[in-house]
Scaffold this motif. Structure first.
Motif, PDB file in Angstrom:
ATOM      1  N   GLN A   3       3.738   1.460  -9.774  1.00  0.00           N
ATOM      2  CA  GLN A   3       2.732   2.417  -9.330  1.00  0.00           C
ATOM      3  C   GLN A   3       3.326   3.777  -8.952  1.00  0.00           C
ATOM      4  OE1 GLN A   3      -0.041   0.422  -6.692  1.00  0.00           O
ATOM      5  NE2 GLN A   3      -0.098  -1.350  -8.032  1.00  0.00           N
ATOM      6  N   TYR A  11      -0.407  12.003 -14.009  1.00  0.00           N
ATOM      7  CA  TYR A  11      -1.100  10.711 -14.103  1.00  0.00           C
ATOM      8  C   TYR A  11      -2.573  10.886 -13.762  1.00  0.00           C
ATOM      9  CZ  TYR A  11      -2.736   6.032 -12.863  1.00  0.00           C
ATOM     10  OH  TYR A  11      -3.468   4.881 -12.779  1.00  0.00           O
ATOM     11  N   ARG A  15      -5.711   9.958 -16.229  1.00  0.00           N
ATOM     12  CA  ARG A  15      -6.619   8.858 -15.907  1.00  0.00           C
ATOM     13  C   ARG A  15      -8.065   9.341 -15.815  1.00  0.00           C
ATOM     14  NH1 ARG A  15      -6.276   4.857 -12.614  1.00  0.00           N
ATOM     15  NH2 ARG A  15      -8.498   4.891 -12.917  1.00  0.00           N
ATOM     16  N   ASP A  51      -1.731  -4.262 -15.375  1.00  0.00           N
ATOM     17  CA  ASP A  51      -2.027  -4.753 -14.030  1.00  0.00           C
ATOM     18  C   ASP A  51      -1.946  -6.272 -14.044  1.00  0.00           C
ATOM     19  OD1 ASP A  51      -3.173  -3.529 -11.323  1.00  0.00           O
ATOM     20  OD2 ASP A  51      -3.990  -5.528 -11.599  1.00  0.00           O
ATOM     21  N   GLY A  68      -8.797   2.575  -4.754  1.00  0.00           N
ATOM     22  CA  GLY A  68      -8.633   2.544  -3.309  1.00  0.00           C
ATOM     23  C   GLY A  68      -8.800   1.162  -2.700  1.00  0.00           C
ATOM     24  N   SER A 181       2.747 -10.931  -4.843  1.00  0.00           N
ATOM     25  CA  SER A 181       2.639  -9.895  -3.815  1.00  0.00           C
ATOM     26  C   SER A 181       2.234 -10.445  -2.449  1.00  0.00           C
ATOM     27  CB  SER A 181       1.647  -8.829  -4.256  1.00  0.00           C
ATOM     28  OG  SER A 181       2.088  -8.285  -5.470  1.00  0.00           O
ATOM     29  N   HIS A 295       8.095  -1.660  -1.736  1.00  0.00           N
ATOM     30  CA  HIS A 295       6.787  -1.921  -2.361  1.00  0.00           C
ATOM     31  C   HIS A 295       6.424  -0.658  -3.120  1.00  0.00           C
ATOM     32  CE1 HIS A 295       2.523  -3.905  -2.016  1.00  0.00           C
ATOM     33  NE2 HIS A 295       3.107  -4.152  -3.169  1.00  0.00           N
TER      34      HIS A 295
HETATM   35  O1  CP3 Z   1       3.649   1.949 -11.811  1.00  0.00           O
HETATM   36  C1  CP3 Z   1       2.824   1.440 -12.574  1.00  0.00           C
HETATM   37  O2  CP3 Z   1       1.842   2.050 -12.986  1.00  0.00           O
HETATM   38  C2  CP3 Z   1       3.096   0.030 -13.033  1.00  0.00           C
HETATM   39  C3  CP3 Z   1       1.920  -0.725 -13.453  1.00  0.00           C
HETATM   40  C4  CP3 Z   1       1.291  -1.618 -12.406  1.00  0.00           C
HETATM   41  C5  CP3 Z   1      -0.043  -1.475 -11.908  1.00  0.00           C
HETATM   42  N1  CP3 Z   1      -0.341  -2.545 -11.137  1.00  0.00           N
HETATM   43  C6  CP3 Z   1      -0.973  -0.377 -12.233  1.00  0.00           C
HETATM   44  C7  CP3 Z   1      -1.903   0.026 -11.154  1.00  0.00           C
HETATM   45  C8  CP3 Z   1       1.809  -2.772 -11.838  1.00  0.00           C
HETATM   46  C9  CP3 Z   1       3.196  -3.351 -11.996  1.00  0.00           C
HETATM   47  C10 CP3 Z   1       0.768  -3.360 -11.047  1.00  0.00           C
HETATM   48  C11 CP3 Z   1       0.913  -4.650 -10.367  1.00  0.00           C
HETATM   49  C12 CP3 Z   1      -0.088  -5.071  -9.389  1.00  0.00           C
HETATM   50  N2  CP3 Z   1      -1.441  -4.871  -9.386  1.00  0.00           N
HETATM   51  C13 CP3 Z   1       0.224  -5.870  -8.270  1.00  0.00           C
HETATM   52  C14 CP3 Z   1       1.596  -6.389  -7.955  1.00  0.00           C
HETATM   53  C15 CP3 Z   1       2.471  -5.326  -7.423  1.00  0.00           C
HETATM   54  C16 CP3 Z   1       2.216  -4.998  -5.979  1.00  0.00           C
HETATM   55  O3  CP3 Z   1       1.801  -3.858  -5.726  1.00  0.00           O
HETATM   56  O4  CP3 Z   1       2.468  -5.855  -5.141  1.00  0.00           O
HETATM   57  C17 CP3 Z   1      -0.961  -6.096  -7.548  1.00  0.00           C
HETATM   58  C18 CP3 Z   1      -1.098  -6.845  -6.265  1.00  0.00           C
HETATM   59  C19 CP3 Z   1      -2.016  -5.467  -8.287  1.00  0.00           C
HETATM   60  C20 CP3 Z   1      -3.465  -5.440  -7.969  1.00  0.00           C
HETATM   61  C21 CP3 Z   1      -3.869  -4.032  -7.689  1.00  0.00           C
HETATM   62  N3  CP3 Z   1      -4.124  -3.103  -8.683  1.00  0.00           N
HETATM   63  C22 CP3 Z   1      -3.965  -3.384  -6.438  1.00  0.00           C
HETATM   64  C23 CP3 Z   1      -3.792  -4.041  -5.090  1.00  0.00           C
HETATM   65  C24 CP3 Z   1      -4.266  -2.025  -6.695  1.00  0.00           C
HETATM   66  C25 CP3 Z   1      -4.371  -0.892  -5.688  1.00  0.00           C
HETATM   67  C26 CP3 Z   1      -5.740  -0.360  -5.439  1.00  0.00           C
HETATM   68  C27 CP3 Z   1      -5.633   1.058  -4.852  1.00  0.00           C
HETATM   69  O5  CP3 Z   1      -6.207   1.967  -5.453  1.00  0.00           O
HETATM   70  O6  CP3 Z   1      -4.940   1.225  -3.833  1.00  0.00           O
HETATM   71  C28 CP3 Z   1      -4.359  -1.873  -8.091  1.00  0.00           C
HETATM   72  C29 CP3 Z   1      -4.659  -0.637  -8.827  1.00  0.00           C
HETATM   73  C30 CP3 Z   1      -3.521  -0.082  -9.626  1.00  0.00           C
HETATM   74  N4  CP3 Z   1      -2.834  -0.801 -10.559  1.00  0.00           N
HETATM   75  C31 CP3 Z   1      -3.042   1.268  -9.601  1.00  0.00           C
HETATM   76  C32 CP3 Z   1      -2.042   1.338 -10.596  1.00  0.00           C
HETATM   77  C33 CP3 Z   1      -1.277   2.554 -11.040  1.00  0.00           C
HETATM   78  C34 CP3 Z   1      -3.510   2.417  -8.700  1.00  0.00           C
HETATM   79  C35 CP3 Z   1      -4.918   2.807  -8.810  1.00  0.00           C
HETATM   80  C36 CP3 Z   1      -5.371   3.542 -10.041  1.00  0.00           C
HETATM   81  O7  CP3 Z   1      -4.638   4.326 -10.681  1.00  0.00           O
HETATM   82  O8  CP3 Z   1      -6.576   3.380 -10.359  1.00  0.00           O
END
Ligand code: CP3
Length: 322
Positions: A3, A11, A15, A51, A68, A181, A295
């Motif tokens: 992330q 980014y 998006r 994801d 979010g 996680s 993290h």
């Molecule tokens: O850096 C990267 O972009 C790598 C790709 C990646 C994403 N998710 C893209 C993403 C990876 C490796 C993940 C893994 C992931 N997704 C995990 C395991 C890693 C960790 O953080 O412990 C988990 C638990 C998820 C589930 C998930 N997806 C969550 C909890 C969230 C956050 C929601 C928020 O907005 O705070 C996401 C959304 C997400 N996945 C984002 C990205 C870049 C951010 C939001 C977005 O761009 O819309």
């Protein structure tokens, strides 16, 4: 640095209106987003833009990722019959865009590419809770009241992770990371009995390919030795546990990954640099060490602080400072 992208203006610009799952389904876009942090920061590896819920979404479990908040499931899994909603993943048919993105990236990258999947417990927690959770009450209730459904569920999720990871490895990723996680919410006893076998199934199945395996969870200091004992090659450590302590708990037969507190990068360059120096010293003492954040990168992170930090880490010389 998963992330890492979300702190970058490039980014956010790419998006825009698309949901993250739509962006993942678009190989050109997913490839470009994967490349952005590598280009900007000069890090030593790329992590695939995808994801942990992508395979489950691809086999028809109704999932959305809400900005979010995180993954949200319309109809949560609560009963034995819900398990039938998880059919086997056929990667060429269900997630061809992931394979396509990896192939494009292999042609564009000059650093290794890390593929990944969600570990059975963490994916199960989203399916059962219906979204992100603080206490995992429904998940723990299922474990402790309907053991056979729990084990059937995590076994299917293990198969889902294996199918996804094997397809990523065949498409060309150089290493895989299995994210558990939220495993840190479990007691040692529950982790060992309810979770460790399914995780071990995934990591051992993938081990047959010879691909390097990384395993990570948040707040897992109390579980580190158990998580390291799943067939993984590298164990990720969050910032709550020092690498020196992790080294004692895990032993020297596993490499460590970690573990700068992402909040210290928000705090500024100097606090992040000082803490990084300590981490690098402890990592060098352990032996195998991959530096990264404990993290994900926080959205409010200043990209320039990360750029300078990567430069500092690359220039750090263990012989000069010991
Ligand atoms: O850096 C990267 O972009 C790598 C790709 C990646 C994403 N998710 C893209 C993403 C990876 C490796 C993940 C893994 C992931 N997704 C995990 C395991 C890693 C960790 O953080 O412990 C988990 C638990 C998820 C589930 C998930 N997806 C969550 C909890 C969230 C956050 C929601 C928020 O907005 O705070 C996401 C959304 C997400 N996945 C984002 C990205 C870049 C951010 C939001 C977005 O761009 O819309």
């Amino acid at each position: 640095m998963r992330q890492a992208g979300r702190s970058l203006p490039e980014y956010r610009a790419m998006r825009r209106s698309e949901s993250i799952l739509e962006a993942v389904r678009n190989p050109e876009l997913a490839c470009e987003i994967t490349l952005q942090p590598v280009r900007r920061y000069g890090v030593d590896a790329a992590i695939l833009f995808s994801d942990i819920v992508v395979p489950a979404a691809a086999i028809g479990v109704g999932i959305e990722i809400v900005a979010g908040r995180g993954p949200v499931i319309g109809e949560p899994f609560r009963r034995a019959k819900d398990i039938n909603r998880l059919r086997p993943l056929e990667p060429e048919v269900d997630t061809p865009y992931v394979i396509e993105t990896i192939k494009m990236l292999k042609g564009a990258l000059d650093v290794p590419l890390i593929g990944f999947a969600g570990a059975p417990f963490t994916v199960a927690s989203y399916l059962i809770e219906g979204g992100p959770s603080r206490n995992f009450t429904h998940t723990k209730a299922l474990m402790h009241t309907d053991e056979s459904t729990w084990f059937a569920l995590v076994d299917r999720l293990a198969d889902l992770a294996i199918a996804s990871l094997v397809s990523q490895i065949e498409a060309g990723v150089d290493a895989i990371q299995l994210f558990d996680s939220w495993a840190g919410s479990l007691s040692r006893r529950d982790y060992a009995y309810f979770v460790q076998p399914a995780t071990t199934k995934v990591l051992e199945a993938v081990g047959g390919t010879g691909c390097a395996r990384i395993h990570f969870g948040v707040g897992t200091g109390e579980l580190l030795d158990l998580m390291a004992d799943t067939g993984t090659d590298v164990i990720g450590v969050d910032w709550r546990t020092s690498l020196a302590e992790a080294s004692t708990r895990v032993g020297t037969h596993r490499a460590l990954q970690g573990n700068l507190d992402p909040a210290l990068v928000v705090a500024g360059y100097e606090p992040a640099r000082q803490e990084s120096e300590r981490i690098l010293r402890e990592g060098a003492k352990h032996g195998g060490h991959i530096f990264n954040l404990g993290h994900g990168v926080l959205p409010e992170t200043d990209p320039d602080v990360l750029t300078r930090l990567v430069e500092y880490i690359h220039s750090w010389d263990p012989r000069a400072t010991q």
